[in-house]
Design a protein around this motif. Structure first.
Motif, short mmCIF file in Angstrom:
data_model
loop_
_atom_site.label_atom_id
_atom_site.label_comp_id
_atom_site.label_asym_id
_atom_site.label_seq_id
_atom_site.Cartn_x
_atom_site.Cartn_y
_atom_site.Cartn_z
N ASN A 1 36.35 34.52 41.92
CA ASN A 1 37.18 35.74 41.81
C ASN A 1 38.65 35.32 41.37
O ASN A 1 39.26 35.93 40.60
CB ASN A 1 37.14 36.59 43.01
N ILE A 2 39.10 34.36 42.22
CA ILE A 2 40.54 33.89 41.96
C ILE A 2 40.62 33.32 40.58
O ILE A 2 41.52 33.57 39.73
CB ILE A 2 41.00 32.61 42.88
N ILE A 3 39.54 32.48 40.08
CA ILE A 3 39.44 31.93 38.69
C ILE A 3 39.24 32.84 37.62
O ILE A 3 39.93 32.79 36.77
CB ILE A 3 38.33 30.84 38.75
N LEU A 4 38.44 33.75 37.83
CA LEU A 4 38.19 34.90 37.05
C LEU A 4 39.72 35.78 36.83
O LEU A 4 40.03 36.06 35.63
CB LEU A 4 37.33 35.89 37.45
N GLY A 5 40.25 35.81 37.90
CA GLY A 5 41.51 36.73 37.71
C GLY A 5 42.63 35.87 37.11
O GLY A 5 43.47 36.72 36.47
N ILE A 6 42.89 34.88 37.28
CA ILE A 6 44.02 33.91 36.73
C ILE A 6 43.68 33.77 35.43
O ILE A 6 44.31 34.25 34.37
CB ILE A 6 44.08 32.69 37.45
N VAL A 7 42.33 33.23 34.83
CA VAL A 7 42.12 32.94 33.53
C VAL A 7 42.01 34.30 32.85
O VAL A 7 42.58 34.48 31.78
CB VAL A 7 40.59 32.12 33.50
N GLY A 8 41.57 35.32 33.61
CA GLY A 8 41.48 36.51 32.99
C GLY A 8 42.80 37.16 32.69
O GLY A 8 42.93 37.90 31.58
N ALA A 9 43.74 36.76 33.32
CA ALA A 9 45.15 37.54 32.99
C ALA A 9 45.72 36.46 31.79
O ALA A 9 46.35 37.19 30.82
CB ALA A 9 46.20 37.25 34.10
N ILE A 10 45.29 35.42 31.85
CA ILE A 10 45.77 34.64 30.47
C ILE A 10 45.22 34.96 29.46
O ILE A 10 45.67 35.18 28.33
CB ILE A 10 45.50 33.15 30.73
N VAL A 11 43.80 35.34 29.23
CA VAL A 11 43.13 35.83 28.32
C VAL A 11 43.45 37.14 27.74
O VAL A 11 43.86 37.31 26.67
CB VAL A 11 41.44 35.93 28.69
N ALA A 12 43.78 38.22 28.66
CA ALA A 12 44.13 39.41 28.27
C ALA A 12 45.43 39.58 27.81
O ALA A 12 45.88 40.06 26.94
CB ALA A 12 43.95 40.41 29.69
N ASN A 13 46.54 38.63 28.36
CA ASN A 13 47.79 38.56 27.77
C ASN A 13 47.95 37.95 26.38
O ASN A 13 48.52 38.34 25.55
CB ASN A 13 48.84 37.92 28.72
N ALA A 14 46.96 36.92 26.07
CA ALA A 14 46.80 36.46 24.74
C ALA A 14 46.38 37.21 23.89
O ALA A 14 46.83 37.46 22.84
CB ALA A 14 46.02 35.20 24.99
N ILE A 15 45.42 38.11 24.16
CA ILE A 15 44.65 38.89 23.36
C ILE A 15 45.41 40.20 23.11
O ILE A 15 45.75 40.56 21.99
CB ILE A 15 43.49 39.46 23.88
N LEU A 16 46.23 40.85 24.23
CA LEU A 16 47.19 42.12 23.94
C LEU A 16 48.38 41.76 23.40
O LEU A 16 49.16 42.52 22.76
CB LEU A 16 47.45 42.54 25.40
N SER A 17 48.82 40.50 23.41
CA SER A 17 50.18 39.91 22.57
C SER A 17 50.10 40.06 21.18
O SER A 17 50.92 40.28 20.32
CB SER A 17 50.72 38.65 23.07
N ILE A 18 48.92 39.78 20.61
CA ILE A 18 48.59 40.03 19.06
C ILE A 18 48.68 41.41 18.94
O ILE A 18 49.32 41.56 17.55
CB ILE A 18 46.98 39.46 18.93
N PHE A 19 48.66 42.44 19.56
CA PHE A 19 48.99 43.51 19.29
C PHE A 19 50.27 44.28 19.73
O PHE A 19 50.62 45.34 19.64
CB PHE A 19 48.03 44.64 19.86
N GLY A 20 51.23 43.27 20.28
CA GLY A 20 52.55 43.55 20.76
C GLY A 20 52.67 44.04 22.22
O GLY A 20 53.58 44.69 22.49
N ILE A 21 51.56 43.96 22.79
CA ILE A 21 51.39 44.54 24.17
C ILE A 21 51.50 43.45 25.20
O ILE A 21 51.09 42.31 25.07
CB ILE A 21 50.31 45.27 24.48
N SER A 22 52.59 43.57 26.25
CA SER A 22 52.91 42.59 27.19
C SER A 22 52.74 42.95 28.38
O SER A 22 53.41 44.09 28.68
CB SER A 22 54.03 41.68 26.87
N PHE A 23 52.46 42.39 29.37
CA PHE A 23 52.37 42.61 30.84
C PHE A 23 53.42 41.80 31.68
O PHE A 23 53.29 40.62 31.51
CB PHE A 23 51.33 42.72 31.60
N ALA A 24 54.11 42.47 32.54
CA ALA A 24 55.33 41.81 33.28
C ALA A 24 54.97 42.07 34.70
O ALA A 24 54.72 43.41 35.12
CB ALA A 24 56.47 41.71 32.72
N GLY A 25 55.48 41.29 35.58
CA GLY A 25 55.55 41.47 37.20
C GLY A 25 54.21 41.56 37.70
O GLY A 25 53.26 41.35 37.23
#
Length: 84
Positions: free
Chosen positions: A33-57
């Motif tokens: 779960n920890i690995i999925l959550g951390i790697v998942g955040a990296i993956v989601a931020n990378a994918i969503l940054s293509i569309f100009g969406i970013s998450f912070a905090g």
């Protein structure tokens, strides 16, 4: 997971992985779960940054972690399902 530190990333990753586990109806250990959550955040931020969406905090990273962990669980199921 910029700005939250290592301990924060581990805690957020564990929570995100757990939420994704419940959403996707899977069963993993806390470490997965920890690995999925951390790697998942990296993956989601990378994918969503293509569309100009970013998450912070903390909340943003939690949302990104859940989205990314769900994507990773789905990919894992697709790969395992294609072998059988």
């Amino acid at each position: 997971m910029e700005g939250v530190g290592w301990i924060g990333a581990i805690i957020i990753g564990a929570i995100a992985g757990w939420i994704a586990e419940k959403i996707m109806g899977s069963s993993q250990s806390i470490w997965i779960n920890i690995i999925l959550g951390i790697v998942g955040a990296i993956v989601a931020n990378a994918i969503l940054s293509i569309f100009g969406i970013s998450f912070a905090g903390i909340i943003g990273n939690l949302i990104a972690g859940v989205i990314g962990a769900c994507i990773l669980i789905w990919i894992g199921r697709a790969v395992r399902g294609s072998r059988t």
